[in-house]
Scaffold this motif. Structure first.
Motif, PDB file in Angstrom:
ATOM      1  N   ASN A 176       1.701   9.364  -6.881  1.00  0.00           N
ATOM      2  CA  ASN A 176       0.799   8.394  -7.513  1.00  0.00           C
ATOM      3  C   ASN A 176       0.925   8.429  -9.034  1.00  0.00           C
ATOM      4  N   ARG A 196       4.023   6.448  -9.700  1.00  0.00           N
ATOM      5  CA  ARG A 196       3.922   5.039  -9.297  1.00  0.00           C
ATOM      6  C   ARG A 196       3.031   4.213 -10.211  1.00  0.00           C
ATOM      7  N   TYR A 197       1.845   4.784 -10.515  1.00  0.00           N
ATOM      8  CA  TYR A 197       0.865   4.009 -11.273  1.00  0.00           C
ATOM      9  C   TYR A 197       1.008   4.338 -12.757  1.00  0.00           C
ATOM     10  N   ASP A 214      -1.806  12.873 -15.527  1.00  0.00           N
ATOM     11  CA  ASP A 214      -0.697  11.957 -15.835  1.00  0.00           C
ATOM     12  C   ASP A 214      -1.027  11.085 -17.037  1.00  0.00           C
ATOM     13  N   ILE A 238      -7.651   4.623 -14.171  1.00  0.00           N
ATOM     14  CA  ILE A 238      -8.472   3.919 -13.172  1.00  0.00           C
ATOM     15  C   ILE A 238      -9.821   3.625 -13.816  1.00  0.00           C
ATOM     16  N   VAL A 296     -11.463   5.434  -4.743  1.00  0.00           N
ATOM     17  CA  VAL A 296     -10.029   5.610  -4.487  1.00  0.00           C
ATOM     18  C   VAL A 296      -9.750   6.570  -3.330  1.00  0.00           C
ATOM     19  N   TYR A 308      -8.287   1.729   0.267  1.00  0.00           N
ATOM     20  CA  TYR A 308      -8.729   1.240  -1.041  1.00  0.00           C
ATOM     21  C   TYR A 308      -7.560   1.197  -2.020  1.00  0.00           C
ATOM     22  N   CYS A 309      -7.262   0.016  -2.509  1.00  0.00           N
ATOM     23  CA  CYS A 309      -6.204  -0.127  -3.520  1.00  0.00           C
ATOM     24  C   CYS A 309      -6.826  -0.844  -4.703  1.00  0.00           C
ATOM     25  N   VAL A 310      -6.724  -0.250  -5.871  1.00  0.00           N
ATOM     26  CA  VAL A 310      -7.251  -0.904  -7.071  1.00  0.00           C
ATOM     27  C   VAL A 310      -6.304  -2.059  -7.385  1.00  0.00           C
ATOM     28  N   ASN A 315      -4.323  -3.709  -9.583  1.00  0.00           N
ATOM     29  CA  ASN A 315      -3.800  -3.385 -10.911  1.00  0.00           C
ATOM     30  C   ASN A 315      -2.946  -4.497 -11.501  1.00  0.00           C
ATOM     31  N   SER A 368       2.512   0.813  -0.842  1.00  0.00           N
ATOM     32  CA  SER A 368       1.149   1.281  -0.996  1.00  0.00           C
ATOM     33  C   SER A 368       0.271   0.844   0.183  1.00  0.00           C
ATOM     34  N   THR A 369      -0.401   1.813   0.801  1.00  0.00           N
ATOM     35  CA  THR A 369      -1.234   1.495   1.968  1.00  0.00           C
ATOM     36  C   THR A 369      -2.701   1.829   1.731  1.00  0.00           C
ATOM     37  N   GLY A 370      -2.964   2.572   0.661  1.00  0.00           N
ATOM     38  CA  GLY A 370      -4.346   2.976   0.411  1.00  0.00           C
ATOM     39  C   GLY A 370      -4.785   4.123   1.316  1.00  0.00           C
ATOM     40  N   GLY A 376      -3.087   7.326   1.119  1.00  0.00           N
ATOM     41  CA  GLY A 376      -2.644   8.605   0.544  1.00  0.00           C
ATOM     42  C   GLY A 376      -3.785   9.511   0.116  1.00  0.00           C
ATOM     43  N   LEU A 377      -4.692   9.001  -0.714  1.00  0.00           N
ATOM     44  CA  LEU A 377      -5.773   9.860  -1.229  1.00  0.00           C
ATOM     45  C   LEU A 377      -6.793  10.194  -0.141  1.00  0.00           C
TER      46      LEU A 377
HETATM   47  P1  ADP Z   1      -1.776   3.976  -2.223  1.00  0.00           P
HETATM   48  O1  ADP Z   1      -1.091   4.625  -3.380  1.00  0.00           O
HETATM   49  O2  ADP Z   1      -0.979   4.014  -0.958  1.00  0.00           O
HETATM   50  O3  ADP Z   1      -2.309   2.606  -2.539  1.00  0.00           O
HETATM   51  P2  ADP Z   1      -3.816   6.019  -2.505  1.00  0.00           P
HETATM   52  O4  ADP Z   1      -4.917   6.335  -1.549  1.00  0.00           O
HETATM   53  O5  ADP Z   1      -2.859   7.112  -2.823  1.00  0.00           O
HETATM   54  O6  ADP Z   1      -3.068   4.793  -1.856  1.00  0.00           O
HETATM   55  O7  ADP Z   1      -4.433   5.492  -3.854  1.00  0.00           O
HETATM   56  C1  ADP Z   1      -5.492   4.520  -3.823  1.00  0.00           C
HETATM   57  C2  ADP Z   1      -5.481   3.702  -5.097  1.00  0.00           C
HETATM   58  O8  ADP Z   1      -5.882   4.512  -6.204  1.00  0.00           O
HETATM   59  C3  ADP Z   1      -4.090   3.171  -5.483  1.00  0.00           C
HETATM   60  O9  ADP Z   1      -3.856   1.923  -4.879  1.00  0.00           O
HETATM   61  C4  ADP Z   1      -4.165   3.082  -7.003  1.00  0.00           C
HETATM   62  O10 ADP Z   1      -4.684   1.832  -7.392  1.00  0.00           O
HETATM   63  C5  ADP Z   1      -5.177   4.160  -7.388  1.00  0.00           C
HETATM   64  N1  ADP Z   1      -4.513   5.380  -7.905  1.00  0.00           N
HETATM   65  C6  ADP Z   1      -4.220   6.512  -7.208  1.00  0.00           C
HETATM   66  N2  ADP Z   1      -3.658   7.454  -7.992  1.00  0.00           N
HETATM   67  C7  ADP Z   1      -3.582   6.912  -9.243  1.00  0.00           C
HETATM   68  C8  ADP Z   1      -3.104   7.389 -10.510  1.00  0.00           C
HETATM   69  N3  ADP Z   1      -2.586   8.619 -10.667  1.00  0.00           N
HETATM   70  N4  ADP Z   1      -3.199   6.539 -11.572  1.00  0.00           N
HETATM   71  C9  ADP Z   1      -3.740   5.305 -11.432  1.00  0.00           C
HETATM   72  N5  ADP Z   1      -4.203   4.796 -10.263  1.00  0.00           N
HETATM   73  C10 ADP Z   1      -4.130   5.582  -9.179  1.00  0.00           C
END
Ligand code: ADP
Length: 268
Positions: free
Chosen positions: A162, A165-166, A190, A195, A203, A208-210, A212, A220-222, A224-225
């Motif tokens: 993440n 990626r972000y 990072d 966010i 998150v 949940y996907c912000v 962006n 991205s599936t939302g 991971g976290l």
């Molecule tokens: P995914 O990455 O598959 O969308 P996650 O559950 O890992 O799912 O993350 C959820 C959301 O949180 C992401 O879609 C992203 O918008 C935000 N996010 C997660 N980690 C970060 C990060 N390190 N910096 C900025 N935004 C993040």
């Protein structure tokens, strides 16, 4: 809540009034929603790699022996990547189901926090991590944690992914650790997009996907976290996030220390 009414009758079977019952259907509705969200995610996310594999295989089947070796290799590499993606989705799906069933099945042992971090760094795919700076100040001398080294490395890897990626700059990741009498805390900081505070609590929710704008990776599936949270909580720990939009984020996991009646664990 759902309200249902029923007639109240006397001993002689005359209706003498109405009774009401409130049913708490929230939990059942949540489970149904989760199931349908999972099904739609899986069917949607599977479509792209499966269509792409099918196209490549059809092309390869038409291939004549004279075709360029490079071209065939490129096709096979693409198929390999698509299969990886499908495997990731299936694994995420299985993990979420195991977390729900409280059947994540941890293989816990005393583990050095620095080993977890190093293992996760090694697992970062080279092409994905090129141009990324990773700095770890996690000391070998930290207290051992009581954890499943594979599952904890999975959590760290997800946080690194993440962080890369972000991010719209050259990603810089800093890994720091500290401890108190009960927990070891490992933070992944990072220099990414950050966010907004209104999204920060959410998150860790499934799917949940912000939004962006520019950054919405296809993989991205939302989930991971949500998986990270499930794994960390199964260890009796917790995960939290701090962030400043435009500056970066810090994700911290706290994992219970290994404790033999208060004695420090020493590796033999
Ligand atoms: P995914 O990455 O598959 O969308 P996650 O559950 O890992 O799912 O993350 C959820 C959301 O949180 C992401 O879609 C992203 O918008 C935000 N996010 C997660 N980690 C970060 C990060 N390190 N910096 C900025 N935004 C993040």
């Amino acid at each position: 809540m759902m309200l249902s009414a029923f007639p109240v009758t006397s001993d002689e079977n005359y209706t003498i009034g109405k009774g009401f019952v409130w049913w708490d259907v929230t939990k059942a509705q949540e489970v149904d929603k989760l199931k349908s969200d999972l099904i739609s995610m899986v069917s949607h996310e599977f479509k792209t790699p499966i269509t792409s594999i099918k196209g490549s295989v059809e092309t390869l089947l038409r291939v004549d022996a004279e075709w360029e070796e490079d071209f065939k290799r490129e096709m096979l590499t693409g198929i390999h990547e698509d299969i990886d993606r499908i495997q990731e989705l299936v694994n995420d799906w299985l993990d979420i189901s195991r977390i729900d069933a409280k059947a994540i099945g941890l293989d816990r042992e005393p583990v050095r926090p620095s080993v977890v971090v190093d293992n996760a760094i090694k697992k970062l795919p080279k092409h994905f991590a090129s141009g990324v700076t990773i700095e770890s100040t996690v000391e070998k001398s930290l207290p051992f944690i009581y954890g499943d080294r594979i599952r904890l490395a999975q959590v760290m890897l997800n946080l690194f992914t993440n962080a890369i990626r972000y991010n719209e700059r050259s990603p810089q990741i800093k890994i720091l650790a500290s401890y108190d009498e009960k927990y070891v805390h490992i933070s992944v900081a990072d220099n990414g997009i950050g966010i907004n505070s209104e999204h920060l609590d959410k998150v860790f929710d499934r799917f949940y996907c912000v939004e962006n704008g520019k950054i919405r990776p296809s993989g991205s599936t939302g989930l991971g976290l949500a998986i990270c949270k499930g794994i960390v909580e199964a260890h009796g720990g917790c995960i939290r996030a701090e962030s400043s939009q435009g500056l970066g984020s810090v994700f911290t996991i706290s994992i219970p220390q290994y404790n033999c009646d208060g004695d420090k664990y020493e590796e033999t």
